[in-house]
Design a protein around this motif. Structure first.
Motif, PDB file in Angstrom:
ATOM      1  N   SER A 112      18.518  22.768  22.823  1.00  0.00           N
ATOM      2  CA  SER A 112      17.410  22.679  21.868  1.00  0.00           C
ATOM      3  C   SER A 112      17.888  23.233  20.526  1.00  0.00           C
ATOM      4  CB  SER A 112      16.223  23.503  22.373  1.00  0.00           C
ATOM      5  OG  SER A 112      16.564  24.888  22.361  1.00  0.00           O
ATOM      6  N   ALA A 113      17.077  23.079  19.507  1.00  0.00           N
ATOM      7  CA  ALA A 113      17.388  23.661  18.195  1.00  0.00           C
ATOM      8  C   ALA A 113      17.498  25.176  18.321  1.00  0.00           C
ATOM      9  CB  ALA A 113      16.327  23.264  17.175  1.00  0.00           C
ATOM     10  N   ASP A 114      16.641  25.787  19.157  1.00  0.00           N
ATOM     11  CA  ASP A 114      16.700  27.237  19.374  1.00  0.00           C
ATOM     12  C   ASP A 114      18.012  27.641  20.043  1.00  0.00           C
ATOM     13  OD1 ASP A 114      14.225  27.670  18.215  1.00  0.00           O
ATOM     14  OD2 ASP A 114      13.159  27.727  20.139  1.00  0.00           O
ATOM     15  N   ASP A 115      18.491  26.832  20.990  1.00  0.00           N
ATOM     16  CA  ASP A 115      19.769  27.125  21.653  1.00  0.00           C
ATOM     17  C   ASP A 115      20.919  27.121  20.641  1.00  0.00           C
ATOM     18  OD1 ASP A 115      18.517  27.215  24.159  1.00  0.00           O
ATOM     19  OD2 ASP A 115      18.959  25.105  24.587  1.00  0.00           O
ATOM     20  N   LEU A 116      20.916  26.134  19.761  1.00  0.00           N
ATOM     21  CA  LEU A 116      21.985  26.037  18.750  1.00  0.00           C
ATOM     22  C   LEU A 116      21.907  27.193  17.757  1.00  0.00           C
ATOM     23  CD1 LEU A 116      21.844  22.181  18.130  1.00  0.00           C
ATOM     24  CD2 LEU A 116      23.519  23.441  19.504  1.00  0.00           C
ATOM     25  N   SER A 117      20.698  27.543  17.360  1.00  0.00           N
ATOM     26  CA  SER A 117      20.511  28.665  16.437  1.00  0.00           C
ATOM     27  C   SER A 117      20.962  29.978  17.076  1.00  0.00           C
ATOM     28  CB  SER A 117      19.039  28.751  16.026  1.00  0.00           C
ATOM     29  OG  SER A 117      18.824  29.880  15.230  1.00  0.00           O
ATOM     30  N   LEU A 118      20.593  30.182  18.332  1.00  0.00           N
ATOM     31  CA  LEU A 118      21.008  31.389  19.046  1.00  0.00           C
ATOM     32  C   LEU A 118      22.530  31.489  19.118  1.00  0.00           C
ATOM     33  CD1 LEU A 118      20.632  33.862  20.909  1.00  0.00           C
ATOM     34  CD2 LEU A 118      20.495  32.239  22.819  1.00  0.00           C
ATOM     35  N   THR A 119      23.188  30.373  19.382  1.00  0.00           N
ATOM     36  CA  THR A 119      24.647  30.368  19.482  1.00  0.00           C
ATOM     37  C   THR A 119      25.272  30.835  18.167  1.00  0.00           C
ATOM     38  OG1 THR A 119      24.514  28.552  21.072  1.00  0.00           O
ATOM     39  CG2 THR A 119      26.657  28.940  20.033  1.00  0.00           C
ATOM     40  N   ARG A 120      24.790  30.304  17.057  1.00  0.00           N
ATOM     41  CA  ARG A 120      25.313  30.713  15.741  1.00  0.00           C
ATOM     42  C   ARG A 120      25.030  32.190  15.470  1.00  0.00           C
ATOM     43  NH1 ARG A 120      23.416  25.648  14.535  1.00  0.00           N
ATOM     44  NH2 ARG A 120      21.404  26.438  13.850  1.00  0.00           N
ATOM     45  N   THR A 121      23.805  32.611  15.702  1.00  0.00           N
ATOM     46  CA  THR A 121      23.401  33.992  15.437  1.00  0.00           C
ATOM     47  C   THR A 121      24.185  34.978  16.288  1.00  0.00           C
ATOM     48  OG1 THR A 121      21.178  33.249  14.868  1.00  0.00           O
ATOM     49  CG2 THR A 121      21.428  35.578  15.429  1.00  0.00           C
ATOM     50  N   GLU A 124      27.828  35.363  15.147  1.00  0.00           N
ATOM     51  CA  GLU A 124      27.901  36.197  13.950  1.00  0.00           C
ATOM     52  C   GLU A 124      27.670  37.674  14.277  1.00  0.00           C
ATOM     53  OE1 GLU A 124      25.018  34.436  11.347  1.00  0.00           O
ATOM     54  OE2 GLU A 124      26.182  32.581  11.143  1.00  0.00           O
ATOM     55  N   HIS A 136      28.668  28.526  24.780  1.00  0.00           N
ATOM     56  CA  HIS A 136      27.315  28.725  25.291  1.00  0.00           C
ATOM     57  C   HIS A 136      27.077  27.540  26.209  1.00  0.00           C
ATOM     58  CE1 HIS A 136      22.743  29.255  24.221  1.00  0.00           C
ATOM     59  NE2 HIS A 136      22.955  29.143  25.522  1.00  0.00           N
TER      60      HIS A 136
END
Length: 163
Positions: A112-121, A124, A136
């Motif tokens: 999901s978009a949340d999964d991709l955002s979590l991976t980036r965050t 970092e 991930h």
């Protein structure tokens, strides 16, 4: 009366054996296909297949597994992930890299978009601690999706399986 099989307990024992085997035999986890085997067992060991759970596979500098653990269990479509808990698991197991994983009980293995955002965050957040987020992985049914590779991956490479 026949004794009921405790699959979660069997999965926990398999994970412990696999972690020990990778350390004794100097067998690093070198690709998402090999990591997927640990992930599948960890999700089974985590308990309720109808709830989302998130965990981490910790790797040392040689790519050997130092720990596999479930960090949280959530609801049917989300589970809590705290970067501090991922970092804590990595630091306590002397890991230099981690592979985050979670399951999608609904059966859709694409992120999901949340999964991709979590991976980036998360990547970092771990960087200042010199911990690398290698991947991930998302487990859904009998499929595993690697966010790093951008595709589904088989549970084991044909040439080398952990079990």
């Amino acid at each position: 009366m026949a004794k009921k099989t405790d699959y979660a307990e069997l999965a926990k024992r398999c994970i412990a054996h696999l972690v020990k085997e990778t350390q004794i035999n100097s067998r690093p986890v070198t690709n998402p296909e090999e990591a997927a085997q640990f992930v599948a067992l960890a999700v089974v060991a985590g308990g309720d297949p109808g709830r989302e759970c998130v965990g981490v596979l910790c790797l040392n500098a040689a790519g050997r597994v130092t720990d596999v653990r479930i960090l949280g269990v959530g609801t049917v479509n989300q589970a809590p992930v705290y970067p501090r808990e991922v970092a804590k698991a990595a630091l306590l197991s002397a890991a230099t890299a981690v592979i985050l994983f979670h399951n999608h009980p609904g059966g859709q293995c694409h992120p999901s978009a949340d999964d991709l955002s979590l991976t980036r965050t998360l990547g970092e957040a771990l960087r200042p601690l010199d911990i690398v987020l290698h991947d991930h992985l998302i487990l859904a049914g009998n499929q595993v999706y690697s966010i790093t590779c951008g595709r589904t991956v088989p549970f084991a490479p044909e040439t080398r399986a952990l079990f």
